[in-house]
Design an enzyme around this catalytic site. Structure first.
Site, PDB file in Angstrom:
ATOM      1  N   ARG A  15       0.830  -1.251  -0.082  1.00  0.00           N
ATOM      2  CA  ARG A  15      -0.063  -0.171  -0.053  1.00  0.00           C
ATOM      3  C   ARG A  15       0.908   1.326   0.172  1.00  0.00           C
ATOM      4  NH1 ARG A  15      -3.668  -1.477   5.058  1.00  0.00           N
ATOM      5  NH2 ARG A  15      -1.445  -2.272   5.813  1.00  0.00           N
ATOM      6  N   HIS A  95      -0.234   2.084  16.224  1.00  0.00           N
ATOM      7  CA  HIS A  95      -0.567   0.648  17.026  1.00  0.00           C
ATOM      8  C   HIS A  95       0.822   0.635  17.949  1.00  0.00           C
ATOM      9  CE1 HIS A  95      -3.535  -0.912  14.182  1.00  0.00           C
ATOM     10  NE2 HIS A  95      -2.703  -0.719  13.258  1.00  0.00           N
ATOM     11  N   ALA A 267      -6.746  -9.417  14.976  1.00  0.00           N
ATOM     12  CA  ALA A 267      -6.144  -8.405  16.053  1.00  0.00           C
ATOM     13  C   ALA A 267      -4.719  -8.460  16.181  1.00  0.00           C
ATOM     14  CB  ALA A 267      -7.102  -8.872  17.320  1.00  0.00           C
ATOM     15  N   ASP A 269      -2.343  -7.057  15.130  1.00  0.00           N
ATOM     16  CA  ASP A 269      -1.549  -5.858  15.119  1.00  0.00           C
ATOM     17  C   ASP A 269      -1.620  -5.071  16.307  1.00  0.00           C
ATOM     18  OD1 ASP A 269      -4.062  -5.167  14.657  1.00  0.00           O
ATOM     19  OD2 ASP A 269      -3.877  -4.070  12.845  1.00  0.00           O
ATOM     20  N   ASN A 306      -0.505  -7.218   8.443  1.00  0.00           N
ATOM     21  CA  ASN A 306      -0.861  -6.274   7.352  1.00  0.00           C
ATOM     22  C   ASN A 306      -1.680  -6.852   6.411  1.00  0.00           C
ATOM     23  OD1 ASN A 306       1.363  -7.567   6.565  1.00  0.00           O
ATOM     24  ND2 ASN A 306       2.033  -5.728   5.085  1.00  0.00           N
ATOM     25  N   MET A 307      -2.763  -7.450   6.833  1.00  0.00           N
ATOM     26  CA  MET A 307      -3.714  -8.257   5.862  1.00  0.00           C
ATOM     27  C   MET A 307      -3.979  -7.641   4.592  1.00  0.00           C
ATOM     28  SD  MET A 307      -5.937 -10.553   8.209  1.00  0.00           S
ATOM     29  CE  MET A 307      -6.798 -11.275   6.898  1.00  0.00           C
TER      30      MET A 307
END
Length: 377
Positions: A15, A95, A267, A269, A306-307
């Site tokens: 991304r 995070h 969950a 991350d 980081n799906m």
């Protein structure tokens, strides 16, 4: 203001923090946008598209980090810490609760850390987390369906079954955006779905939305243990915004799962909500799963941090649709005025001037908690 967009350096993170539309919006408002060459290629955005929108392409990440504001997707990694500078506005997913080293670096360099995941409306909605939660939830079911195949180490189940053969049982912990998105895909694939949450009002909404076709259960240790034992696919989608995720599924519970069943811990991350995945830590797209021993076999576990990076083009445009208005406000007004004018954005402030301003981070890492009311007077 000078706004920098460095290339993401997390393993297999495709991304990028801005689209050409975002560049155009900043440029029209009189700002300078520096994009690192090749930053958008993983999302199928070329350097030429950025230039056409008004960006300046630069060769190094340092040139981007030297700007007044850096816009990213994922939290900075250790090689980037030395690029921080005092007064930098860092606008990204942070995070911080499970990241003591990153938090320490942000505080030492007096970075203004504005975390996407803690920007929050008065009604509790998380406008910058929701887009990626939707993507991750949909992916969780798709990934889980693949993990249940024999070639991936699963028991060889087809999610929707066939005529005369029972469908897979998908158990989802948490009925937020991730959980609802996972449930929609699972239902669409023909699976049997159970969803657990501590919010009974939310469970009633889910029950109404699906016309009673999803089993809803109050989230407590007894129900979680029973549902885990019966699950073919267990999806962990528990969230406490900005804080460490509670470990709701213990190793003892996982030991009762059927050999060849699967776990997807979305969950991860924020530390993970399922003990085996939390202890193992995040995996990466190139080796996304590991096996956890249970009686008579193994459970296939997926804990990629980081799906949405695997579907980068969809994710980038989905995310930046949400982040862009705040980004433009931060550039136009400066971080302080933008946060004074928008309480939701103010809740995104995690670090400033060497201090912690978010309770979840303070609680997790032991820093003194400071109030944004003192800096936004």
């Amino acid at each position: 203001m000078r706004v920098g967009i460095p290339t993401e350096i997390k393993v297999q993170e495709f991304r990028v923090g801005i689209t050409p539309a975002g560049v155009h919006a900043l440029k029209e408002a009189g700002h300078t946008v520096l994009v690192q060459k090749g930053a958008g290629l993983g999302s199928m955005i070329t350097d030429e598209e950025y230039v056409a929108a008004g960006a300046q392409m630069v060769a190094t990440a340092k040139e981007c980090w030297d700007c007044d504001m850096v816009v990213k997707v994922k939290e900075p990694l250790a090689p980037e810490y030395d690029l921080f500078h005092e007064g930098l506005i860092l606008y990204t997913y942070l995070h911080l609760a499970p990241e003591p080293a990153l938090t320490k670096a942000l505080l030492e360099k007096k970075v203004i850390g504005i975390a996407y995941e803690t920007v929050q409306f008065d009604n509790g909605f998380l406008p910058l987390l929701a887009p990626m939660s939707e993507v991750a939830g949909r992916m969780a079911t798709q990934v889980g369906a693949q993990m249940l195949t024999k070639i991936e180490g699963g028991m060889g189940l087809l999610m929707g079954g066939t005529a005369g053969v029972q469908a897979a049982h998908v158990v989802i912990l948490g009925a937020g955006t991730v959980g609802l998105s996972a449930a929609k895909v699972a239902m669409g694939m023909g699976a049997r779905v159970t969803i657990l949450d501590s919010n009974l009002f939310r469970l009633r909404q889910i029950d109404d939305l699906f016309g009673g076709r999803i089993q809803t259960l109050a989230s407590n240790a007894f129900n979680i243990a029973a549902a885990t034992k019966d699950a073919d696919l267990l999806v962990g989608s528990v969230l406490i915004p900005g804080a460490l995720t509670p470990k709701l599924v213990t190793e003892a519970m996982v030991k009762t799962m059927k050999p060849g069943s699967a776990i997807v811990d979305v969950a991860i991350d924020q530390g993970g909500c399922i003990e085996p995945t939390a202890k193992h830590g995040a995996t990466y797209h190139d080796k996304p799963t590991f096996k956890y021993p249970v009686n008579g076999g193994e459970v296939v576990c997926y804990s990629v941090g980081n799906m949405p990076g695997a579907v980068a083009r969809t994710s980038t445009f989905t995310l930046t649709n949400a982040t862009m208005p705040y980004m433009v406000d931060l550039a136009n007004k400066g971080w302080k005025k933008a946060c004074q004018d928008d309480k939701a954005l103010a809740r995104g402030i995690n670090t400033y001037d060497g201090k912690v301003y978010f309770k979840g981070v303070s609680d997790a890492l032991g820093y003194e908690l400071h109030c944004t009311c003192d800096i936004l007077k």
